[in-house]
Design an enzyme around this catalytic site. Structure first.
Site, PDB file in Angstrom:
ATOM      1  CD  GLN A 102      12.584  24.857  31.424  1.00 56.40           C
ATOM      2  OE1 GLN A 102      12.133  25.162  30.323  1.00 56.40           O
ATOM      3  NE2 GLN A 102      13.819  25.143  31.806  1.00 56.40           N
ATOM      4  CE1 TYR A 166       9.301  32.783  27.800  1.00 56.31           C
ATOM      5  CE2 TYR A 166      10.788  31.056  28.513  1.00 56.31           C
ATOM      6  CZ  TYR A 166      10.135  31.729  27.501  1.00 56.31           C
ATOM      7  OH  TYR A 166      10.315  31.352  26.191  1.00 56.31           O
ATOM      8  NE  ARG A 213      17.916  27.149  31.462  1.00 55.53           N
ATOM      9  CZ  ARG A 213      19.088  26.843  30.957  1.00 55.53           C
ATOM     10  NH1 ARG A 213      19.982  26.174  31.687  1.00 55.53           N
ATOM     11  NH2 ARG A 213      19.400  27.164  29.715  1.00 55.53           N
ATOM     12  NE  ARG A 312      20.386  27.216  19.311  1.00 59.00           N
ATOM     13  CZ  ARG A 312      19.638  27.797  20.236  1.00 59.00           C
ATOM     14  NH1 ARG A 312      20.044  27.818  21.488  1.00 59.00           N
ATOM     15  NH2 ARG A 312      18.482  28.364  19.929  1.00 59.00           N
ATOM     16  CB  CYS A 335      26.364  24.300  17.634  1.00 60.09           C
ATOM     17  SG  CYS A 335      25.396  25.830  17.535  1.00 60.09           S
TER      18      CYS A 335
END
Length: 371
Positions: A102, A166, A213, A312, A335
């Protein structure tokens, strides 16, 4: 058991051995300055060994330090890191998984002294500087160069990071893009920059698979929401994107009390993937605490997504895929959403993360390595 989950799927001519992918997860394991460290290699070797079909390596910057989230953000902006990236791809391949990298520009969330953004919108007490047209064009070129470097390093796919608030997502968001030129205003203009990045990258890569993404909802009242994001998803499909890895939220919404409550629930982002899947024909990856094989199979059976992204979940227990396949889900180390978010707190302090749910021996070995 779970025949859909462990069936093959093809993305842009590349066959994935099952529907499980590792979703990108930043843990602070790169070396100072964004190098490929032994710790990073060990981590991704373990993730690839888990049995997932594809490992998507965490965001690598296309512009250091200006576009880096931290000094431990991987670098894809220089040939000086090419040998490390080659070794990283090789380690993943050595354990039988496909390797995807990525690439990203952190925009207003960069750790630089003067972060850049579409517009000067204050972020956590810092005011980013609005990009000029010339700077926008330069960043487009940097994305293309980083993608070409990723291909040379031996990765099987590239993923553009259009999530988490982002830079790519900042342009699409009506909350962070207040420009009045051809890059702002209506969605048609706000999506221009990411589509220019896609076009430039695809020109460099040829028919090499390019994923995205995808931020479906900022979870903020004045932010990007599904009505506009699904339209943007169709634009990305038309531009030749190979798959969409769907997520929700940004750093400004992740820690809101009602969002924190939602993120404790299994499959909390699946509805976003399902909405995007209805809008496009390319493969869609769902993520967000998909903690059981039954839930993963249900998502696929109900055509809410085509693949499952584990972050996770996989980090807490790299044996999750095999345990699910063997019908030993009772032995999975899960998790724990009530752990106090130790891993996130560590990375926000610039420290490598560990999972408080790891077995004692693994935790002991990890701590010894850090000393």
């Amino acid at each position: 058991m779970y025949p859909k989950l462990f069936s093959e799927i093809e993305i842009s001519g590349i066959t994935l051995k099952n529907r499980l992918t590792m979703a990108p997860l930043y843990l602070g394991y790169a070396g100072e300055g964004g190098t490929v460290s032994p710790l990073l290699l060990d981590h991704y070797r373990l993730m690839a060994k888990s049995g997932v079909a594809m490992v998507v390596v965490e965001n690598a910057t296309i512009d250091h330090p200006q576009g880096s989230g931290s000094n431990r953000t991987l670098r894809a902006d220089t040939d000086e890191n090419l040998d490390g990236l080659k070794e990283l791809a090789s380690v993943i391949h050595g354990e039988g998984a496909l390797a995807c990298l990525q690439i990203n520009h952190a925009g207003r969330f960069a750790g630089s002294e003067e972060p850049l953004a579409p517009s000067a919108v204050e972020t956590f007490g810092r005011m980013p500087r609005a990009l000029s047209d010339a700077e926008i064009h330069s960043i487009v070129d940097r994305f293309a160069e980083a993608a070409a470097r990723t291909k040379r390093a031996g990765f099987d796919m590239v993923e553009l990071h259009g999530g988490t608030g982002y830079l790519l997502a900042e342009f699409v968001s009506p909350r962070t893009n207040k420009r009045t030129d051809g890059y702002g205003g209506a969605l048609e203009n706000r999506r221009r920059f990411p589509l220019e990045v896609v076009a430039a990258v695809k020109k460099k890569l040829g028919d090499f698979p390019l994923g995205y993404r995808f931020l479906a909802d900022e979870w903020l009242p004045d932010g990007l929401q599904l009505e506009e994001s699904t339209s943007f998803a169709r634009s990305l499909e038309s531009a030749g994107i190979a798959y969409l890895s769907v997520m929700g939220g940004t750093y400004e919404s992740f820690f809101l009390p009602h969002i924190l409550e939602q993120t404790c629930k299994n499959g909390y982002m699946v509805h976003l993937a399902a909405a995007v899947k209805k809008a496009v024909g390319i493969p869609v990856i769902a993520a967000g605490r998909i903690a059981t094989g039954a839930l993963a199979e249900q998502i696929l059976e109900e055509s809410q997504a085509d693949l499952i992204g584990l972050a996770r979940v996989l980090w807490a227990d790299p044996e999750w895929p095999q345990k699910v396949k063997d019908g030993k889900e009772g032995a999975i180390v899960h998790c724990d959403p009530d752990c106090g978010d130790t891993c996130t707190k560590l990375v926000t302090k610039g420290k490598p993360a560990f999972c408080v749910r790891w077995p004692h021996e693994k935790m002991k070995a990890w701590k010894e390595r850090m000393e």
